[in-house]
Design a protein around this motif. Structure first.
Motif, mmCIF file in Angstrom:
data_model
loop_
_atom_site.group_PDB
_atom_site.id
_atom_site.type_symbol
_atom_site.label_atom_id
_atom_site.label_comp_id
_atom_site.label_asym_id
_atom_site.label_seq_id
_atom_site.Cartn_x
_atom_site.Cartn_y
_atom_site.Cartn_z
ATOM 1 N N PHE A 1 5.421 31.739 21.693
ATOM 2 C CA PHE A 1 6.123 32.422 20.574
ATOM 3 C C PHE A 1 7.729 32.948 20.892
ATOM 4 C CE2 PHE A 1 6.494 35.794 17.211
ATOM 5 C CZ PHE A 1 5.881 35.120 16.245
ATOM 6 N N LYS A 2 8.618 31.988 20.612
ATOM 7 C CA LYS A 2 9.760 32.127 21.048
ATOM 8 C C LYS A 2 10.756 31.397 20.168
ATOM 9 C CE LYS A 2 9.141 28.337 24.632
ATOM 10 N NZ LYS A 2 8.943 28.242 25.786
ATOM 11 N N ASP A 3 12.076 31.664 19.966
ATOM 12 C CA ASP A 3 13.068 31.295 19.311
ATOM 13 C C ASP A 3 14.202 30.684 19.947
ATOM 14 O OD1 ASP A 3 11.837 31.576 16.537
ATOM 15 O OD2 ASP A 3 12.550 33.428 16.351
ATOM 16 N N SER A 4 14.989 29.865 19.426
ATOM 17 C CA SER A 4 15.939 29.433 20.179
ATOM 18 C C SER A 4 17.340 30.221 19.848
ATOM 19 C CB SER A 4 16.482 27.823 19.619
ATOM 20 O OG SER A 4 16.599 27.952 18.141
ATOM 21 N N MET A 5 17.919 30.890 20.659
ATOM 22 C CA MET A 5 19.051 31.662 20.614
ATOM 23 C C MET A 5 20.429 31.170 21.086
ATOM 24 S SD MET A 5 19.263 35.644 21.948
ATOM 25 C CE MET A 5 19.367 35.039 23.763
ATOM 26 N N VAL A 6 21.561 31.532 20.299
ATOM 27 C CA VAL A 6 22.754 30.983 20.826
ATOM 28 C C VAL A 6 23.750 32.309 20.866
ATOM 29 C CG1 VAL A 6 23.640 30.324 18.561
ATOM 30 C CG2 VAL A 6 24.700 29.216 20.230
ATOM 31 N N SER A 7 24.597 32.497 21.602
ATOM 32 C CA SER A 7 25.538 33.422 21.718
ATOM 33 C C SER A 7 26.710 33.065 21.399
ATOM 34 C CB SER A 7 25.411 34.186 23.117
ATOM 35 O OG SER A 7 24.062 34.533 23.434
ATOM 36 N N CYS A 8 27.643 33.969 21.096
ATOM 37 C CA CYS A 8 29.259 33.870 20.821
ATOM 38 C C CYS A 8 29.917 33.893 22.233
ATOM 39 C CB CYS A 8 30.031 34.681 19.800
ATOM 40 S SG CYS A 8 31.442 34.321 19.517
ATOM 41 N N LEU A 9 30.751 32.987 22.652
ATOM 42 C CA LEU A 9 31.307 33.068 23.875
ATOM 43 C C LEU A 9 32.667 34.406 23.827
ATOM 44 C CD1 LEU A 9 31.392 29.380 25.046
ATOM 45 C CD2 LEU A 9 29.908 31.240 25.748
ATOM 46 N N SER A 10 32.977 34.579 22.458
ATOM 47 C CA SER A 10 33.883 35.453 22.668
ATOM 48 C C SER A 10 33.479 36.946 22.245
ATOM 49 C CB SER A 10 34.817 35.154 21.244
ATOM 50 O OG SER A 10 35.350 33.914 21.363
ATOM 51 N N CYS A 11 32.696 37.265 21.208
ATOM 52 C CA CYS A 11 32.302 38.649 20.927
ATOM 53 C C CYS A 11 30.852 38.899 21.453
ATOM 54 C CB CYS A 11 32.444 38.792 19.437
ATOM 55 S SG CYS A 11 31.258 37.883 18.256
ATOM 56 N N ASP A 12 30.226 37.961 21.964
ATOM 57 C CA ASP A 12 28.756 38.109 22.621
ATOM 58 C C ASP A 12 27.662 38.183 21.471
ATOM 59 O OD1 ASP A 12 26.947 37.723 24.756
ATOM 60 O OD2 ASP A 12 26.945 39.948 24.706
ATOM 61 N N ARG A 13 27.900 38.093 20.166
ATOM 62 C CA ARG A 13 26.994 38.087 19.129
ATOM 63 C C ARG A 13 26.006 37.029 19.146
ATOM 64 N NH1 ARG A 13 27.259 42.175 14.562
ATOM 65 N NH2 ARG A 13 29.114 43.117 14.792
ATOM 66 N N LYS A 14 24.810 37.450 19.022
ATOM 67 C CA LYS A 14 23.532 36.460 19.304
ATOM 68 C C LYS A 14 23.178 36.266 18.000
ATOM 69 C CE LYS A 14 22.923 38.537 23.635
ATOM 70 N NZ LYS A 14 23.830 37.669 24.326
ATOM 71 N N TYR A 15 22.660 34.773 17.778
ATOM 72 C CA TYR A 15 22.148 34.276 16.417
ATOM 73 C C TYR A 15 20.817 33.365 16.715
ATOM 74 C CZ TYR A 15 26.792 35.448 15.165
ATOM 75 O OH TYR A 15 28.024 36.208 14.760
ATOM 76 N N LYS A 16 19.976 33.473 15.789
ATOM 77 C CA LYS A 16 19.039 32.335 15.933
ATOM 78 C C LYS A 16 19.306 30.956 15.705
ATOM 79 C CE LYS A 16 14.144 31.803 14.258
ATOM 80 N NZ LYS A 16 14.081 30.614 13.461
#
Length: 572
Positions: A80-95
């Motif tokens: 039960f996990k999702d792939s996550m990606v982070s913005c290298l500039s503002c550190d916002r995280k997204y699915k």
């Protein structure tokens, strides 16, 4: 109507709004207001009537928190996990897969981290907030972790689905239900998922309500006795093989044909899918705005042999899942049996009795006491082992290891008995319809909200309208107020929720109740004083009819039963 218009009305009139507004709100959390809580309750009660009560199934209410071992056994800890990606500039995280979908890149769900990274690089997918470059995807566990009690090692999780409660309690519920089989166990309750970036309002929440049913059946007798009721019903089906071809248009196909063509494996699953279409249609969402999309193998949950998502078409988000229909086979019960060592099987009567040999194993107590100083501990440990475990280890290894001792066959007495077998044990298979109540409620509101002459009308079906009736004196004069008050009290005594107002013009009062979905407004006017009739105003058409004031409660009852203003008038 648009997403923004629905959310604006919902907040203004008390259906739902973002939680913790005074602190700026927290994404993924909603507060359902006075009208929203009633709407949710009426929709969940309709679901119970259609999926639970009709079939004589049962409902339970299990805890929202479970110990670590439950979700380890179920596979959720590992899967039960999702792939996550982070913005290298503002550190916002997204699915990651969801972000790719928003960029128009389809089929991202189920891709590996390397595949997602390649797509992000090739398509130059950027941070939606600042336009910054994205880092490499990683995995993020989407269960909320907690500690049970004061001991930090006593780890637990908030449940991401109510289903595990039905599996862990299956044995007791089956016994209480006098071994009724097949048996359906339902649960309506909270689920929790620590979503990475919930940016879709009521569509993607971190805390939400679910309506789930686990139907346990015999895999050797998988027929559904209710299938004949829906076998000719046509559903919009998008099978996996059509998706692989790049097809987006669903097949319009009868349930019976979908089974014959092996698009749907299980009769029970097909039946619940048909029932789901009827249920969502009853909420005011047209069939041509519904479809069942099969999940591809790489998209399916770890426990499912086959899964269909029931989707509805929404103005902003496109096709959105409102229910999932999973063929879970015996995965869950078998997993909990292995971990708990509890017998969760059911017995079926054999067509003909058979003679079987049964091996009985018991420790050779004298030999064990003679050979080991800690014999009592050895015997205690052996008592925890099943006969099958002992026999298997003896056959495979020639010995059993207990407390660093190797016990070979001389430490056991094996006896073979012949017995007549009338029953055999099996692990039930499971068909699961699972609905997200918050999504269903939002979808219902979006399809109900419309404009007429620049005025908003919430055309909810009368049987789910939060307020069943409004009663107005046409003006605030005592003779009108007294009669209107009597009608209001009579309706309340019959169990209906009623709005009673005397302020402002009658037109403004009508407009206000139209916006919150009140299906009928009764108005006391001058003619009422003459002939004891009132006007019954239809919310959707604004037409008005006169009925005897003592029949108001009868009219509301008929309106809820038939779902039609005209039909209620005809039958009054």
């Amino acid at each position: 109507m648009s997403f923004e218009e629905v959310c604006s009305l919902a907040a203004r009139r008390g259906f739902f709004w973002n939680a913790y507004e005074i602190y700026g709100g927290v994404r993924g959390f909603l507060t359902w207001g006075p009208l929203g809580t009633i709407l949710k309750r009426k929709i969940s009660n309709l679901w119970r009537e259609m999926f639970v009560y009709k079939h004589g199934f049962v409902e339970i209410d299990s805890p929202a928190i479970a110990p670590y071992i439950v979700f380890k056994a179920s596979g959720h800890v590992d899967h039960f996990k999702d792939s996550m990606v982070s913005c290298l500039s503002c550190d916002r995280k997204y699915k990651a897969d969801q972000l790719l979908e928003e960029y128009g890149i389809k089929g991202a769900e189920g891709l590996s981290l390397d595949e997602l990274a390649r797509l992000i690089e090739e398509e130059d997918v950027r941070c939606p907030e600042c336009g910054g470059k994205l880092g490499k995807p990683t995995y993020f566990t989407t269960m909320f972790k907690t500690v049970i009690g004061p001991y930090s090692k006593n780890e637990g999780f908030f449940r991401p689905e109510t289903a595990q409660g039905m599996f862990t309690e299956f044995k007791r519920v089956y016994t209480i239900a006098r071994e009724m089989f097949p048996i359906g166990i339902a649960q309506v309750g909270r689920g929790f998922r620590n979503e990475i970036s919930p940016r879709q309002g009521p569509i993607r929440l971190r805390e939400f309500d679910m309506m789930e049913l686990e139907l346990f059946y015999d895999p050797k007798n998988p027929t559904c006795p209710y299938l004949s009721e829906v076998e000719d019903l046509k559903i919009n089906l998008l099978p996996a093989e059509e998706i692989r071809k790049g097809e987006e248009k669903a097949l319009r196909i009868a349930v019976k044909e979908a089974l014959e063509r092996k698009y749907i494996y299980s009769e029970w699953l097909a039946y619940f899918m048909a029932l789901a279409q009827i249920f969502i249609s009853k909420l005011g969402i047209p069939v041509d705005r519904q479809r069942f999309r099969e999940k591809l193998p790489e998209e399916r949950a770890h426990y499912a042999r086959q899964t269909f998502d029931q989707e509805v078409l929404l103005s902003r988000w496109g096709w959105i899942e409102v229910s999932g229909h999973a063929d879970r086979t015996d995965y869950d019960l078998s997993s909990h049996m292995r971990e708990s060592r509890e017998d969760l099987t059911v017995k079926r009567r054999l067509a003909k009795p058979i003679i079987v040999e049964k091996k009985l194993v018991k420790p050779n107590v004298k030999e064990i006491k003679r050979s080991f100083k800690d014999a009592s501990n050895v015997l205690r440990e052996l008592s925890k082992r099943s006969v099958d475990e002992i026999l298997k280890e003896l056959e495979e290894k020639g010995y059993i290891e207990v407390l660093n001792h190797k016990l070979d066959s001389k430490f056991f007495e094996v006896e073979v008995k012949k017995e007549k077998k009338i029953f055999e044990s099996f692990v039930p298979y499971v068909a699961e319809p699972s609905f997200g109540l918050d999504r269903v409620c939002y979808s219902t509101l979006e399809y109900a909200l419309r404009k007429k002459d620049e005025r908003l009308i919430l055309s909810l079906p009368p049987y789910i309208a939060p307020i069943e009736a409004a009663v107005f004196p046409i003006v605030a004069k005592q003779e009108f107020i007294e009669i209107a008050s009597a009608i209001r009290d009579a309706l309340i005594n019959e169990g209906y929720k009623v709005i009673f107002e005397t302020k402002e013009s009658i037109g403004k009062r009508y407009a206000r109740v139209d916006e919150i979905g009140v299906p009928v407004a009764f108005t006391v006017d001058g003619k009422t004083l003459e002939d004891k009739t009132v006007t019954a105003r239809d919310r959707d058409s604004w037409r008005q009819f006169r009925i005897k004031m003592e029949r108001c409660a009868d009219f509301v009852k008929l309106l809820i039963k038939t779902g039609s203003f005209d039909e209620a008038l005809r039958k009054l």
